[in-house]
Design a protein around this motif. Structure first.
Motif, mmCIF file in Angstrom:
data_model
loop_
_atom_site.group_PDB
_atom_site.id
_atom_site.type_symbol
_atom_site.label_atom_id
_atom_site.label_comp_id
_atom_site.label_asym_id
_atom_site.label_seq_id
_atom_site.Cartn_x
_atom_site.Cartn_y
_atom_site.Cartn_z
ATOM 1 N N LEU A 291 68.874 -20.790 -48.196
ATOM 2 C CA LEU A 291 68.081 -19.987 -47.442
ATOM 3 C C LEU A 291 67.100 -18.904 -48.168
ATOM 4 O O LEU A 291 65.852 -19.035 -48.018
ATOM 5 C CB LEU A 291 68.448 -19.469 -46.171
ATOM 6 C CG LEU A 291 67.620 -18.491 -45.407
ATOM 7 C CD1 LEU A 291 66.380 -19.596 -44.725
ATOM 8 C CD2 LEU A 291 68.574 -17.689 -44.298
ATOM 9 N N TRP A 292 67.735 -18.410 -49.072
ATOM 10 C CA TRP A 292 66.973 -17.276 -49.891
ATOM 11 C C TRP A 292 66.008 -17.993 -50.973
ATOM 12 O O TRP A 292 64.985 -17.672 -51.064
ATOM 13 C CB TRP A 292 68.200 -16.389 -50.671
ATOM 14 C CG TRP A 292 67.621 -15.455 -51.615
ATOM 15 C CD1 TRP A 292 66.841 -14.666 -51.388
ATOM 16 C CD2 TRP A 292 68.230 -15.364 -53.014
ATOM 17 N NE1 TRP A 292 66.503 -14.047 -52.841
ATOM 18 C CE2 TRP A 292 67.518 -14.525 -53.661
ATOM 19 C CE3 TRP A 292 68.756 -16.151 -53.573
ATOM 20 C CZ2 TRP A 292 67.605 -14.108 -55.001
ATOM 21 C CZ3 TRP A 292 69.474 -15.681 -55.230
ATOM 22 C CH2 TRP A 292 68.316 -14.557 -55.755
ATOM 23 N N VAL B 46 63.228 -19.590 -49.066
ATOM 24 C CA VAL B 46 61.925 -18.584 -48.595
ATOM 25 C C VAL B 46 61.152 -17.981 -49.769
ATOM 26 O O VAL B 46 60.129 -17.742 -49.691
ATOM 27 C CB VAL B 46 62.793 -17.535 -47.808
ATOM 28 C CG1 VAL B 46 61.991 -16.274 -47.736
ATOM 29 C CG2 VAL B 46 63.421 -17.927 -46.660
ATOM 30 N N ILE C 232 58.692 -11.992 -51.192
ATOM 31 C CA ILE C 232 58.795 -12.454 -49.860
ATOM 32 C C ILE C 232 57.787 -11.659 -49.129
ATOM 33 O O ILE C 232 57.251 -12.201 -48.159
ATOM 34 C CB ILE C 232 60.140 -12.542 -49.599
ATOM 35 C CG1 ILE C 232 60.953 -13.666 -50.271
ATOM 36 C CG2 ILE C 232 60.315 -12.532 -47.953
ATOM 37 C CD1 ILE C 232 62.552 -13.442 -49.904
ATOM 38 N N THR D 5 63.582 -8.980 -43.846
ATOM 39 C CA THR D 5 63.759 -9.739 -44.814
ATOM 40 C C THR D 5 65.026 -9.473 -45.402
ATOM 41 O O THR D 5 65.928 -10.448 -45.910
ATOM 42 C CB THR D 5 62.779 -9.833 -45.983
ATOM 43 O OG1 THR D 5 61.200 -10.016 -45.475
ATOM 44 C CG2 THR D 5 62.826 -10.531 -47.086
ATOM 45 N N ILE E 203 67.957 -11.942 -44.808
ATOM 46 C CA ILE E 203 67.934 -13.283 -46.066
ATOM 47 C C ILE E 203 68.620 -12.704 -47.453
ATOM 48 O O ILE E 203 69.394 -13.128 -47.799
ATOM 49 C CB ILE E 203 66.287 -13.659 -46.358
ATOM 50 C CG1 ILE E 203 65.631 -13.980 -44.963
ATOM 51 C CG2 ILE E 203 66.457 -14.507 -47.672
ATOM 52 C CD1 ILE E 203 64.329 -14.340 -45.252
#
Length: 526
Positions: free
Chosen positions: A14-15, A18, A414, A508, A512
């Motif tokens: 996921l990190w 993103v 991000i 965030t 994340i």
């Protein structure tokens, strides 16, 4: 196998996803694209060759910059532009143009970084509803004109209303031309007085009022301008339902003496009906060649000032005409295009509900913002490296420092990517929010490291120690978001940008980057 297990963990996946999405949203461009022209002086040697929106890549052998535009040149100057290479002879003078640095990414920078104009205007006897109407009208004017990076903020002081306007990349002259007009549009057709009467719609009406007085007849307003003529009001700003901008209904052409331009507008049925009645009995005259026109023109007024006289074709006599054309001319291409855009923006936005006065107008140099942005980047990087050094000294584990730096930098990427997706402008307050968010992120990472490494002295497993760390992290995040929420909802000026970027950064982190960092620490300590 352990490293493969790490990269198959959903938190790491996921990190990384993103981060990739944020980079795609930012769309960085590493090549220097030069300067985008925003305005050109009438006396500039570049007039009629370049227009606003064109790009200058190099001036002589130097990469184009805003500072080079302000420099005085003597002798031959070579410009590499989007329209080819151009040569000019100058005598201790500037190029006579203004511009902004070409965008290197999809990030939207605010006035304090990109540079532009800040103005404060005072509406006359304005109410709260009137202020909102003025803001809506001015937004339409500025957007149609092409200055889209604008911000409007109402200000109340001692019972008086003010409006602060910020335009990134604009000039004082452009903004003043849009502000100085109330935008009251009227179109009149003169009618000749014969034997004390005027004739229209197959009727004869007595004219008994004095000069400069008005009267009404058959639903039409007339004003007497002298002993021989009255003017009949045929259109007002309320009759303009649409201003056409497309090439089929809008044009710009070179002529022998310069340039001509025009665009059509869509008129209401009431306006078309007035045109039919007023032109019904106007005689026809022969123009150049075989063209025939009505003896009287249609006069266009903006804020009470005559701006144009247009001939009316004989075929329109007594007809319901809903798409008249507004035309004009200019000696240079830039003057003509600017005048056309200005009229289109004013007619499309409508008139302001009251007169306005420009109280203050300041021009902000883009060089100051660029310098600040560079300083902020170096300061942020130095802060991350300093914290990493302190962490290394405390824990004596170099392999823990590198993930901390990478995670901190990824948070910045991000946050910036999220600002592009939501269309938020990066200004000084937003940068402060990024710094605050990264600062809380470093705090959280230190909590994770401290519980994971130093917590070994207690009888808890690694997962239990990480749970303790994340409990504190989520609690701190909730407190920060709670503190920022009033600023976001109430919108205290620039603090709203600070609140948005801080909240994005905190969310965030807790959703994340903190879980990803925790998984990396867990992997390194296994």
């Amino acid at each position: 196998m352990k490293i493969k297990k790490l990269f198959t963990d959903f938190r790491i996946i996921l990190w990384l996803i993103v981060i990739v999405m944020a980079i795609v949203a930012i769309n960085p461009k590493f090549s220097n694209r030069g300067i985008v022209i925003t305005s050109i002086n009438a006396s500039s040697p570049l007039n009629d060759v370049l227009v606003p929106g064109d790009e200058i890549y190099k001036i002589n052998d130097d990469l184009a910059s805003t500072s080079l535009l302000e420099r005085r040149y003597s002798g031959e100057v070579r410009l590499k532009t989007s329209k080819g290479v151009l040569f000019y002879q100058l005598n201790n003078s500037t190029l006579g143009i203004t511009g902004v640095q070409a965008e290197r990414s999809n990030l939207h920078f605010g006035l304090d970084i990109r540079g532009g104009i800040r103005a404060i205007i005072e509406p006359e006897n304005a109410t709260e509803e009137m202020v909102q109407s003025i803001i809506t009208t001015m937004q339409t004017r500025i957007n149609v004109y092409g200055l889209k990076e604008s911000l409007f903020r109402p200000i109340w002081s001692e019972g008086k209303a003010y409006i602060q306007i910020e335009i990134a990349g604009g000039t004082k002259e452009e903004l003043m031309k849009l502000l100085e007009h109330q935008g009251k549009f009227e179109a009149y057709i003169p009618l000749k007085i014969k034997d004390g009467k005027i004739e229209f719609n197959n009727k004869k009406i007595d004219v008994s009022v004095d000069i400069n007085k008005t009267f009404e007849a058959d639903g039409i307003t007339f004003r007497r301008v002298n002993d021989s003529y009255v003017e009949a009001l045929v259109y007002t700003g309320k009759d303009i339902q649409m201003v056409y901008l497309d090439p089929q209904h809008s044009w710009f052409r070179p002529t022998e003496n310069g340039y001509s331009w025009g665009f059509q507008v869509l008129i209401s049925n009431d306006g078309a009906e007035r045109f039919k009645k007023i032109t019904m009995n106007i005689p026809v005259r022969t123009g150049i060649g075989t063209e025939k026109y009505l003896e009287e023109p249609i006069k266009l007024y903006l804020d009470g000032k005559l701006t144009e006289k247009l001939s009316i074709g004989a075929g329109l006599k007594g007809q319901l005409y809903t798409t008249p054309a507004i035309t004009g001319g200019a000696k240079t291409k830039n003057e003509g295009m600017e005048e056309k855009r200005r009229l289109q923006s004013i007619l499309r936005s409508g008139s302001l509900p009251t007169k306005i006065k420009v109280v203050q107008m300041d021009e902000i140099s883009p060089r100051l913002g660029a310098r600040f942005l560079s300083s902020a980047m170096f300061a942020g990087l130095a802060a991350i490296l300093t914290v990493s050094l302190i962490v290394f000294i405390r824990y004596r584990k170099p392999r823990m420092v590198i993930p901390m730096i990478l995670v901190s930098l990824s948070e910045v990427v991000i946050i910036l990517g999220a600002s592009v997706l939501i269309g938020w402008t990066i200004d000084l307050a937003a940068i402060a929010g990024v710094v605050a968010a990264v600062g809380t992120g470093v705090d959280s990472q230190i909590m994770i490291l401290d519980e994971s490494i130093m917590g070994k002295k207690q009888e808890w497993s690694l997962k239990e120690r990480l749970k303790r760390a994340f409990f504190m992290i989520f609690g701190a995040a909730g407190t920060t978001i709670g503190a920022m929420f009033p600023l976001l909802v109430l919108g205290f000026g620039m603090l709203r940008g600070f609140a948005i970027t801080t909240m994005i950064g905190v969310l965030t982190g807790v959703l994340i980057t903190r879980p990803a960092f925790g998984r990396i620490v867990e992997y390194l300590l296994e």
